[in-house]
Write a protein that holds these residues in place. Structure first.
Motif, PDB file in Angstrom:
ATOM      1  N   ARG A   1       0.826  -1.209   0.000  1.00 62.62           N
ATOM      2  CA  ARG A   1       0.000   0.000   0.000  1.00 62.62           C
ATOM      3  C   ARG A   1       0.861   1.260   0.000  1.00 62.62           C
ATOM      4  O   ARG A   1       0.569   2.224  -0.718  1.00 62.62           O
ATOM      5  N   VAL A   2       1.925   1.260   0.781  1.00 59.70           N
ATOM      6  CA  VAL A   2       2.825   2.416   0.806  1.00 59.70           C
ATOM      7  C   VAL A   2       3.449   2.641  -0.564  1.00 59.70           C
ATOM      8  O   VAL A   2       3.557   3.781  -1.034  1.00 59.70           O
ATOM      9  N   ASN A   3       3.825   1.558  -1.233  1.00 64.74           N
ATOM     10  CA  ASN A   3       4.394   1.679  -2.570  1.00 64.74           C
ATOM     11  C   ASN A   3       3.369   2.190  -3.572  1.00 64.74           C
ATOM     12  O   ASN A   3       3.687   3.005  -4.446  1.00 64.74           O
ATOM     13  N   ARG A   4       2.138   1.733  -3.466  1.00 68.83           N
ATOM     14  CA  ARG A   4       1.081   2.192  -4.366  1.00 68.83           C
ATOM     15  C   ARG A   4       0.816   3.690  -4.167  1.00 68.83           C
ATOM     16  O   ARG A   4       0.688   4.453  -5.140  1.00 68.83           O
ATOM     17  N   ASP A   5       0.737   4.111  -2.923  1.00 68.39           N
ATOM     18  CA  ASP A   5       0.524   5.528  -2.629  1.00 68.39           C
ATOM     19  C   ASP A   5       1.679   6.372  -3.165  1.00 68.39           C
ATOM     20  O   ASP A   5       1.477   7.457  -3.731  1.00 68.39           O
ATOM     21  N   SER A   6       2.885   5.873  -2.990  1.00 61.99           N
ATOM     22  CA  SER A   6       4.060   6.596  -3.464  1.00 61.99           C
ATOM     23  C   SER A   6       4.050   6.717  -4.981  1.00 61.99           C
ATOM     24  O   SER A   6       4.400   7.767  -5.543  1.00 61.99           O
ATOM     25  N   GLU A   7       3.641   5.658  -5.657  1.00 60.71           N
ATOM     26  CA  GLU A   7       3.574   5.678  -7.122  1.00 60.71           C
ATOM     27  C   GLU A   7       2.619   6.767  -7.610  1.00 60.71           C
ATOM     28  O   GLU A   7       2.927   7.513  -8.548  1.00 60.71           O
ATOM     29  N   GLU A   8       1.462   6.868  -6.965  1.00 58.40           N
ATOM     30  CA  GLU A   8       0.477   7.867  -7.380  1.00 58.40           C
ATOM     31  C   GLU A   8       1.014   9.281  -7.185  1.00 58.40           C
ATOM     32  O   GLU A   8       0.819  10.160  -8.043  1.00 58.40           O
ATOM     33  N   ARG A   9       1.696   9.519  -6.091  1.00 57.32           N
ATOM     34  CA  ARG A   9       2.243  10.853  -5.835  1.00 57.32           C
ATOM     35  C   ARG A   9       3.454  11.139  -6.722  1.00 57.32           C
ATOM     36  O   ARG A   9       3.683  12.287  -7.110  1.00 57.32           O
ATOM     37  N   LEU A  10       4.208  10.098  -7.017  1.00 56.89           N
ATOM     38  CA  LEU A  10       5.362  10.279  -7.889  1.00 56.89           C
ATOM     39  C   LEU A  10       4.920  10.659  -9.296  1.00 56.89           C
ATOM     40  O   LEU A  10       5.614  11.416  -9.987  1.00 56.89           O
ATOM     41  N   GLN A  11       3.773  10.165  -9.715  1.00 56.97           N
ATOM     42  CA  GLN A  11       3.243  10.540 -11.024  1.00 56.97           C
ATOM     43  C   GLN A  11       3.033  12.050 -11.098  1.00 56.97           C
ATOM     44  O   GLN A  11       3.318  12.682 -12.126  1.00 56.97           O
ATOM     45  N   GLU A  12       2.562  12.645 -10.026  1.00 55.25           N
ATOM     46  CA  GLU A  12       2.366  14.094  -9.983  1.00 55.25           C
ATOM     47  C   GLU A  12       3.704  14.825 -10.095  1.00 55.25           C
ATOM     48  O   GLU A  12       3.803  15.861 -10.772  1.00 55.25           O
ATOM     49  N   VAL A  13       4.734  14.299  -9.441  1.00 56.17           N
ATOM     50  CA  VAL A  13       6.060  14.910  -9.513  1.00 56.17           C
ATOM     51  C   VAL A  13       6.582  14.875 -10.946  1.00 56.17           C
ATOM     52  O   VAL A  13       7.079  15.880 -11.468  1.00 56.17           O
ATOM     53  N   ILE A  14       6.466  13.726 -11.588  1.00 57.95           N
ATOM     54  CA  ILE A  14       6.960  13.578 -12.960  1.00 57.95           C
ATOM     55  C   ILE A  14       6.195  14.492 -13.904  1.00 57.95           C
ATOM     56  O   ILE A  14       6.780  15.119 -14.801  1.00 57.95           O
ATOM     57  N   THR A  15       4.899  14.615 -13.696  1.00 57.71           N
ATOM     58  CA  THR A  15       4.089  15.516 -14.520  1.00 57.71           C
ATOM     59  C   THR A  15       4.587  16.954 -14.388  1.00 57.71           C
ATOM     60  O   THR A  15       4.600  17.709 -15.371  1.00 57.71           O
ATOM     61  N   GLY A  16       5.037  17.321 -13.185  1.00 54.09           N
ATOM     62  CA  GLY A  16       5.560  18.660 -12.976  1.00 54.09           C
ATOM     63  C   GLY A  16       6.948  18.878 -13.548  1.00 54.09           C
ATOM     64  O   GLY A  16       7.340  20.024 -13.825  1.00 54.09           O
ATOM     65  N   LEU A  17       7.690  17.806 -13.744  1.00 56.38           N
ATOM     66  CA  LEU A  17       9.067  17.915 -14.241  1.00 56.38           C
ATOM     67  C   LEU A  17       9.154  17.906 -15.757  1.00 56.38           C
ATOM     68  O   LEU A  17      10.126  18.415 -16.328  1.00 56.38           O
ATOM     69  N   VAL A  18       8.172  17.306 -16.412  1.00 58.13           N
ATOM     70  CA  VAL A  18       8.222  17.139 -17.864  1.00 58.13           C
ATOM     71  C   VAL A  18       7.080  17.915 -18.515  1.00 58.13           C
ATOM     72  O   VAL A  18       5.924  17.495 -18.430  1.00 58.13           O
ATOM     73  N   PRO A  19       7.369  19.049 -19.162  1.00 60.21           N
ATOM     74  CA  PRO A  19       6.307  19.830 -19.799  1.00 60.21           C
ATOM     75  C   PRO A  19       5.544  19.004 -20.840  1.00 60.21           C
ATOM     76  O   PRO A  19       6.142  18.288 -21.642  1.00 60.21           O
ATOM     77  N   GLU A  20       4.217  19.091 -20.779  1.00 56.56           N
ATOM     78  CA  GLU A  20       3.341  18.437 -21.752  1.00 56.56           C
ATOM     79  C   GLU A  20       3.586  16.929 -21.844  1.00 56.56           C
ATOM     80  O   GLU A  20       3.443  16.318 -22.898  1.00 56.56           O
ATOM     81  N   VAL A  21       3.938  16.333 -20.719  1.00 56.93           N
ATOM     82  CA  VAL A  21       4.156  14.887 -20.718  1.00 56.93           C
ATOM     83  C   VAL A  21       2.841  14.155 -20.965  1.00 56.93           C
ATOM     84  O   VAL A  21       1.769  14.598 -20.528  1.00 56.93           O
ATOM     85  N   ASP A  22       2.909  13.055 -21.686  1.00 60.18           N
ATOM     86  CA  ASP A  22       1.748  12.202 -21.899  1.00 60.18           C
ATOM     87  C   ASP A  22       1.339  11.603 -20.545  1.00 60.18           C
ATOM     88  O   ASP A  22       2.172  11.022 -19.849  1.00 60.18           O
ATOM     89  N   PRO A  23       0.072  11.742 -20.120  1.00 65.81           N
ATOM     90  CA  PRO A  23      -0.359  11.248 -18.809  1.00 65.81           C
ATOM     91  C   PRO A  23      -0.073   9.758 -18.595  1.00 65.81           C
ATOM     92  O   PRO A  23       0.320   9.349 -17.501  1.00 65.81           O
ATOM     93  N   LEU A  24      -0.271   8.963 -19.639  1.00 64.57           N
ATOM     94  CA  LEU A  24       0.012   7.537 -19.512  1.00 64.57           C
ATOM     95  C   LEU A  24       1.506   7.312 -19.307  1.00 64.57           C
ATOM     96  O   LEU A  24       1.906   6.481 -18.479  1.00 64.57           O
ATOM     97  N   ALA A  25       2.332   8.072 -20.024  1.00 66.21           N
ATOM     98  CA  ALA A  25       3.777   7.935 -19.880  1.00 66.21           C
ATOM     99  C   ALA A  25       4.223   8.341 -18.480  1.00 66.21           C
ATOM    100  O   ALA A  25       5.112   7.707 -17.891  1.00 66.21           O
ATOM    101  N   ALA A  26       3.618   9.383 -17.929  1.00 63.71           N
ATOM    102  CA  ALA A  26       3.962   9.808 -16.562  1.00 63.71           C
ATOM    103  C   ALA A  26       3.624   8.706 -15.564  1.00 63.71           C
ATOM    104  O   ALA A  26       4.391   8.436 -14.626  1.00 63.71           O
ATOM    105  N   ARG A  27       2.475   8.064 -15.786  1.00 61.03           N
ATOM    106  CA  ARG A  27       2.092   6.971 -14.889  1.00 61.03           C
ATOM    107  C   ARG A  27       3.033   5.780 -15.037  1.00 61.03           C
ATOM    108  O   ARG A  27       3.432   5.156 -14.045  1.00 61.03           O
TER     109      ARG A  27
END
Length: 202
Positions: free
Chosen positions: A130-156
């Motif tokens: 569960r901790v890993n799953r929660d971290s994955e979801e929040r990490l997706q938000e970080v990656i979205t912020g780091l890569v302009p116009e990133v594809d949402p599926l690719a960020a996930r």
């Protein structure tokens, strides 16, 4: 929010972490079945009533400690600034997980014992997952912020690759007592293979 409220919240967080550290040490040393909530509470210097004020089960009590590591990992990646996460993620993994000279400090020994205990206990393994799953979801938000116009599926996908790489690196290292490769390098190697082929912009 008043300063007294902030102080109270900090005290609660400190108490939660003290309980989590006590649980992790005991689980790592003795296994889950041999550890009671009473022993965890005693180790943290709190009453059993206080323990149950924060946690429903003994297994759940390690979650704050695992979450702190995940929070540090995400913040370190966010601090790298805009760029290709394929370059930044291995650097962050090495910076946070590397052990000088391959020697294990007390934290690494505890983590190894904790993951071995989780492999034999479904409830503790569920907390780790569960901790890993929660971290994955929040990490997706970080990656979205780091890569302009990133594809949402690719960020996930990138978040999943990074999270699973760290998880697998630690689990492989913990399971194999003869493993000479440190968890950081195992995680980097896993990430390089898991992230291969992800197109950040679709």
């Amino acid at each position: 929010m008043t300063s007294s409220t902030t102080l109270t919240q900090r005290r609660k967080e400190f108490t939660r972490l003290d309980i989590a550290r006590s649980a992790a040490r005991l689980f790592a040393a003795d296994g889950v079945s041999a550890v009671t909530a009473e022993r965890i509470a005693d180790g943290a210097g709190v009453s059993l009533r206080t323990f149950y004020r924060y946690f429903r089960t003994k297994e759940e009590s390690v979650a704050p400690l695992l979450s702190v590591g995940a929070d540090q990992w995400r913040q370190a990646l966010a601090d790298t600034g805009p760029g290709d996460p394929r370059t930044a993620i291995p650097q962050v993994i090495r910076a946070l997980l590397d052990v000088d000279g391959g020697a294990e400090d007390s934290t690494r020994r505890m983590m190894r014992g904790l993951l071995r205990a989780a492999a034999e206990d479904d409830a503790l393994l569920a907390v780790w997952d569960r901790v890993n799953r929660d971290s994955e979801e929040r990490l997706q938000e970080v990656i979205t912020g780091l890569v302009p116009e990133v594809d949402p599926l690719a960020a996930r996908l990138m978040a999943a690759a990074a999270t699973d790489a760290v998880r697998i690196g630690f689990e492989h290292w913990a399971a194999d007592a003869g493993c000479s490769e440190p968890p950081a390098e195992l995680a980097v190697r896993a990430f390089e293979q898991l992230s291969r082929g992800i197109l950040l912009h679709g």
